[in-house]
Write a protein that holds these residues in place. Structure first.
Motif, PDB file in Angstrom:
ATOM      1  N   GLY A 184       0.793  -1.227   0.000  1.00  0.00           N
ATOM      2  CA  GLY A 184       0.000   0.000   0.000  1.00  0.00           C
ATOM      3  C   GLY A 184       0.818   1.267   0.000  1.00  0.00           C
ATOM      4  O   GLY A 184       0.478   2.244  -0.680  1.00  0.00           O
ATOM      5  N   ASP A 185       1.895   1.310   0.760  1.00  0.00           N
ATOM      6  CA  ASP A 185       2.780   2.462   0.761  1.00  0.00           C
ATOM      7  C   ASP A 185       3.400   2.586  -0.635  1.00  0.00           C
ATOM      8  O   ASP A 185       4.031   1.651  -1.122  1.00  0.00           O
ATOM      9  CB  ASP A 185       3.877   2.260   1.806  1.00  0.00           C
ATOM     10  N   PRO A 186       3.238   3.733  -1.303  1.00  0.00           N
ATOM     11  CA  PRO A 186       3.756   3.855  -2.673  1.00  0.00           C
ATOM     12  C   PRO A 186       5.261   3.686  -2.778  1.00  0.00           C
ATOM     13  O   PRO A 186       5.776   3.338  -3.840  1.00  0.00           O
ATOM     14  CB  PRO A 186       3.320   5.263  -3.092  1.00  0.00           C
ATOM     15  N   ASP A 187       5.994   3.911  -1.694  1.00  0.00           N
ATOM     16  CA  ASP A 187       7.442   3.734  -1.729  1.00  0.00           C
ATOM     17  C   ASP A 187       7.850   2.268  -1.754  1.00  0.00           C
ATOM     18  O   ASP A 187       9.029   1.969  -1.977  1.00  0.00           O
ATOM     19  CB  ASP A 187       8.088   4.402  -0.506  1.00  0.00           C
ATOM     20  N   LEU A 188       6.910   1.359  -1.526  1.00  0.00           N
ATOM     21  CA  LEU A 188       7.248  -0.064  -1.450  1.00  0.00           C
ATOM     22  C   LEU A 188       6.957  -0.826  -2.736  1.00  0.00           C
ATOM     23  O   LEU A 188       7.073  -2.051  -2.763  1.00  0.00           O
ATOM     24  CB  LEU A 188       6.512  -0.718  -0.273  1.00  0.00           C
ATOM     25  N   ALA A 200       3.085   3.357 -19.111  1.00  0.00           N
ATOM     26  CA  ALA A 200       1.817   2.732 -19.482  1.00  0.00           C
ATOM     27  C   ALA A 200       0.903   3.670 -20.255  1.00  0.00           C
ATOM     28  O   ALA A 200       0.925   4.897 -20.072  1.00  0.00           O
ATOM     29  CB  ALA A 200       1.106   2.228 -18.231  1.00  0.00           C
ATOM     30  N   ASP A 201       0.074   3.080 -21.096  1.00  0.00           N
ATOM     31  CA  ASP A 201      -1.026   3.802 -21.740  1.00  0.00           C
ATOM     32  C   ASP A 201      -2.317   3.597 -20.953  1.00  0.00           C
ATOM     33  O   ASP A 201      -3.175   4.475 -20.913  1.00  0.00           O
ATOM     34  CB  ASP A 201      -1.236   3.285 -23.168  1.00  0.00           C
ATOM     35  N   VAL A 202      -2.437   2.408 -20.346  1.00  0.00           N
ATOM     36  CA  VAL A 202      -3.639   2.046 -19.597  1.00  0.00           C
ATOM     37  C   VAL A 202      -3.208   1.383 -18.292  1.00  0.00           C
ATOM     38  O   VAL A 202      -2.291   0.544 -18.286  1.00  0.00           O
ATOM     39  CB  VAL A 202      -4.539   1.064 -20.394  1.00  0.00           C
ATOM     40  N   VAL A 203      -3.872   1.751 -17.195  1.00  0.00           N
ATOM     41  CA  VAL A 203      -3.617   1.116 -15.903  1.00  0.00           C
ATOM     42  C   VAL A 203      -4.932   0.568 -15.364  1.00  0.00           C
ATOM     43  O   VAL A 203      -5.895   1.324 -15.190  1.00  0.00           O
ATOM     44  CB  VAL A 203      -3.005   2.098 -14.884  1.00  0.00           C
ATOM     45  N   ASP A 212      -1.815   6.065  -4.282  1.00  0.00           N
ATOM     46  CA  ASP A 212      -1.165   7.361  -4.440  1.00  0.00           C
ATOM     47  C   ASP A 212      -0.388   7.465  -5.743  1.00  0.00           C
ATOM     48  O   ASP A 212      -0.186   8.569  -6.263  1.00  0.00           O
ATOM     49  CB  ASP A 212      -0.214   7.617  -3.268  1.00  0.00           C
ATOM     50  N   LEU A 213       0.036   6.333  -6.292  1.00  0.00           N
ATOM     51  CA  LEU A 213       0.808   6.361  -7.522  1.00  0.00           C
ATOM     52  C   LEU A 213      -0.035   6.750  -8.721  1.00  0.00           C
ATOM     53  O   LEU A 213       0.486   7.236  -9.724  1.00  0.00           O
ATOM     54  CB  LEU A 213       1.450   4.994  -7.774  1.00  0.00           C
ATOM     55  N   LEU A 214      -1.337   6.552  -8.631  1.00  0.00           N
ATOM     56  CA  LEU A 214      -2.203   6.891  -9.766  1.00  0.00           C
ATOM     57  C   LEU A 214      -2.214   8.386 -10.031  1.00  0.00           C
ATOM     58  O   LEU A 214      -2.365   8.835 -11.166  1.00  0.00           O
ATOM     59  CB  LEU A 214      -3.631   6.391  -9.504  1.00  0.00           C
ATOM     60  N   ASP A 215      -2.023   9.181  -8.983  1.00  0.00           N
ATOM     61  CA  ASP A 215      -2.025  10.627  -9.134  1.00  0.00           C
ATOM     62  C   ASP A 215      -0.795  11.123  -9.884  1.00  0.00           C
ATOM     63  O   ASP A 215      -0.789  12.236 -10.412  1.00  0.00           O
ATOM     64  CB  ASP A 215      -2.099  11.286  -7.752  1.00  0.00           C
ATOM     65  N   GLU A 216       0.261  10.289  -9.930  1.00  0.00           N
ATOM     66  CA  GLU A 216       1.494  10.678 -10.608  1.00  0.00           C
ATOM     67  C   GLU A 216       1.475  10.367 -12.097  1.00  0.00           C
ATOM     68  O   GLU A 216       2.374  10.774 -12.830  1.00  0.00           O
ATOM     69  CB  GLU A 216       2.688   9.956  -9.974  1.00  0.00           C
ATOM     70  N   LEU A 217       0.448   9.662 -12.563  1.00  0.00           N
ATOM     71  CA  LEU A 217       0.405   9.265 -13.964  1.00  0.00           C
ATOM     72  C   LEU A 217       0.147  10.467 -14.866  1.00  0.00           C
ATOM     73  O   LEU A 217      -0.595  11.385 -14.495  1.00  0.00           O
ATOM     74  CB  LEU A 217      -0.682   8.219 -14.176  1.00  0.00           C
ATOM     75  N   GLU A 222      -5.056   6.193 -19.324  1.00  0.00           N
ATOM     76  CA  GLU A 222      -6.412   5.801 -18.928  1.00  0.00           C
ATOM     77  C   GLU A 222      -6.338   4.883 -17.712  1.00  0.00           C
ATOM     78  O   GLU A 222      -5.657   3.867 -17.736  1.00  0.00           O
ATOM     79  CB  GLU A 222      -7.120   5.085 -20.074  1.00  0.00           C
ATOM     80  N   VAL A 223      -7.040   5.260 -16.649  1.00  0.00           N
ATOM     81  CA  VAL A 223      -7.082   4.452 -15.432  1.00  0.00           C
ATOM     82  C   VAL A 223      -8.441   3.775 -15.337  1.00  0.00           C
ATOM     83  O   VAL A 223      -9.482   4.446 -15.378  1.00  0.00           O
ATOM     84  CB  VAL A 223      -6.827   5.307 -14.182  1.00  0.00           C
ATOM     85  N   ILE A 224      -8.429   2.458 -15.225  1.00  0.00           N
ATOM     86  CA  ILE A 224      -9.669   1.675 -15.130  1.00  0.00           C
ATOM     87  C   ILE A 224      -9.749   1.091 -13.734  1.00  0.00           C
ATOM     88  O   ILE A 224      -8.829   0.408 -13.281  1.00  0.00           O
ATOM     89  CB  ILE A 224      -9.694   0.569 -16.194  1.00  0.00           C
ATOM     90  N   ASP A 225     -10.836   1.366 -13.048  1.00  0.00           N
ATOM     91  CA  ASP A 225     -11.025   0.900 -11.675  1.00  0.00           C
ATOM     92  C   ASP A 225     -11.521  -0.539 -11.693  1.00  0.00           C
ATOM     93  O   ASP A 225     -12.637  -0.828 -12.109  1.00  0.00           O
ATOM     94  CB  ASP A 225     -12.029   1.806 -10.963  1.00  0.00           C
ATOM     95  N   ALA A 226     -10.678  -1.449 -11.243  1.00  0.00           N
ATOM     96  CA  ALA A 226     -11.061  -2.856 -11.164  1.00  0.00           C
ATOM     97  C   ALA A 226     -11.186  -3.277  -9.710  1.00  0.00           C
ATOM     98  O   ALA A 226     -10.937  -4.427  -9.355  1.00  0.00           O
ATOM     99  CB  ALA A 226     -10.043  -3.726 -11.882  1.00  0.00           C
ATOM    100  N   ALA A 227     -11.569  -2.337  -8.862  1.00  0.00           N
ATOM    101  CA  ALA A 227     -11.619  -2.598  -7.424  1.00  0.00           C
ATOM    102  C   ALA A 227     -12.550  -3.757  -7.111  1.00  0.00           C
ATOM    103  O   ALA A 227     -13.655  -3.849  -7.627  1.00  0.00           O
ATOM    104  CB  ALA A 227     -12.088  -1.354  -6.698  1.00  0.00           C
TER     105      ALA A 227
END
Length: 415
Positions: A184-188, A200-203, A212-217, A222-227
């Motif tokens: 979970g920690d983005p540094d890990l 990436a073109d798509v995540v 938190d890493l999604l905000d850096e893209l 394109e970010v797809i939520d597969a939660a």
């Protein structure tokens, strides 16, 4: 060669594959330099009466040839490259002199300015080698190896996380990377995982991935939520597979960002098999599993000398009495080591009861770590007899890792 020459060094990459390299001295300098020389394919001859255990192990394994004696004139015959790394300045000077006479480039470890070559601060990332040499206003006499190392580290770090050079890489290779994002920690997240995200073109992202890493893209990604929210709204695995195949076949570079490791209760192999069946190139990037990292971050070692010689990781998403369960709870209860439960919040009471019924003592220490490695991390300690009630009283919710065993009572953060 003038020791105070103001002329800069001429950078060049040596191709040493199959060529003879002589390293004189078997101490820590040799220990540091040998791996890179071996990786370059060099035929290394070590000349030293003694060597560190790590260097000796390389000789024992046949990776290098070790002449167990002091250096003598003539040792550089047929060499392409040499390193003078003894603790005797006079010997090092003599080695450099022979190298000069034989036209062999030679690094002198104790006084770099008196050698005929310098070893740059070197790092590698994604097929790129970064080598940094520095010199001051007075040429060689002003070399600053610490500054060179700092510059190397900065460049390699930016290459690694994709913030340097990502836009200049040219056409991306279509396919899917199954990236383990860690606990979970983005540094890990791993360096490779972070770099692939930057390209990436798509995540396609899970809820438990490092959000938190999604905000850096970049904005075009394109970010797809597969939660997959436990016991709630979920995107069917078949739909996730279809999305991955669709975008990869459209020529896009796709990252499937998952929490922990893709193959530790992450259904990563199901996705890999489907993609392979569709002819899609798949890259698997392992991640740090929460089964080990979350207890560690909370101060709990999953093994400890004299306390636990083994640890077992179990998925708790299916209750012990459920006919779908593949876990032998009777055998687990007999084990003396550490038991780590993932996805077990809902069934913690049933699991604790099954372990106690099959012989695990009621007073076995238990720790429940919610949202481990995150700013919101919290730890609740209990025993096997009280764990379910304590979790309910403290409103523990997924994601949480449950650690059962005597290791919970080890360390400065133990209750």
């Amino acid at each position: 060669m003038s020791e105070t020459s103001a002329t800069p060094a001429y950078p060049v990459g040596l191709r040493l594959d199959g060529r003879r390299v002589v390293l004189v001295g078997g101490g820590t300098v040799a220990q540091r330099r040998l791996p890179a020389l071996l990786a370059a394919g060099a035929r290394v001859t070590l000349v030293a009466p003694e060597a560190t255990p790590s260097v000796e192990a390389m000789a024992t394994a046949g990776e290098i040839t070790w002449e167990r004696r002091a250096w003598r004139d003539g040792d550089l015959a047929d060499a392409w490259y040499a390193l003078a790394a003894t603790d005797d300045a006079a010997v090092n000077a003599a080695i450099v002199a022979e190298a000069e006479a034989r036209r062999v480039w030679c690094v002198r470890a104790d006084d770099a300015d008196r050698g005929t070559a310098w070893t740059p601060a070197t790092g590698r990332s994604d097929g790129i080698t970064v080598a940094v040499l520095t010199s001051g206003e007075h040429g060689a006499a002003g070399r600053d190896p610490r500054r060179a190392a700092a510059i190397r580290d900065a460049v390699v770090a930016r290459l690694g996380d994709g913030t340097l050079g990502a836009e200049q890489r040219g056409p991306r290779t279509p396919g899917v990377a199954l990236v383990g994002g860690g606990p979970g920690d983005p540094d890990l997240i791993t360096v490779r995982g972070r770099r692939l995200l930057a390209q990436a073109d798509v995540v396609v992202a899970d809820r438990l991935g490092p959000r938190d890493l999604l905000d850096e893209l970049p904005p075009h990604v394109e970010v797809i939520d597969a939660a997959k929210i436990p016991y709630g709204r979920a995107m069917a695995q078949e739909a996730i597979n279809a999305v991955l195949v669709e975008h990869a076949k459209a020529g896009r570079s796709v990252v499937r960002l998952k929490g922990g490791d893709p193959f530790v209760f992450g259904r990563g192999m199901e996705e890999a098999e489907q993609l392979a069946a569709e002819g899609v190139q798949v890259t698997v990037v392992p991640g740090i599993s929460s089964a080990i990292s979350v207890p560690g971050a909370a101060g709990i070692p999953v093994t400890h000398r004299g306390v636990a010689h083994e640890f077992t990781v179990v998925s708790g998403h299916v209750a012990p009495d459920d006919p779908r369960s593949l876990v032998d709870w009777t055998a687990l209860a007999r084990l003396r080591g550490t038991l780590v439960l993932l996805m077990a919040v809902e069934n913690l009471g049933a699991i604790a009861a099954a372990l106690r019924a099959h012989g695990r003592p009621d007073d076995t220490p238990v720790a429940i770590v919610q949202e481990g490695t995150m700013a919101t991390e919290r730890r609740v300690d209990a025993t096997l007899a009280t764990a379910a009630d304590r979790a309910a009283a403290q409103d523990i919710r997924p994601p949480a890792v449950v650690v059962i065993g005597d290791v919970v009572a080890v360390g400065p953060t133990a209750p």
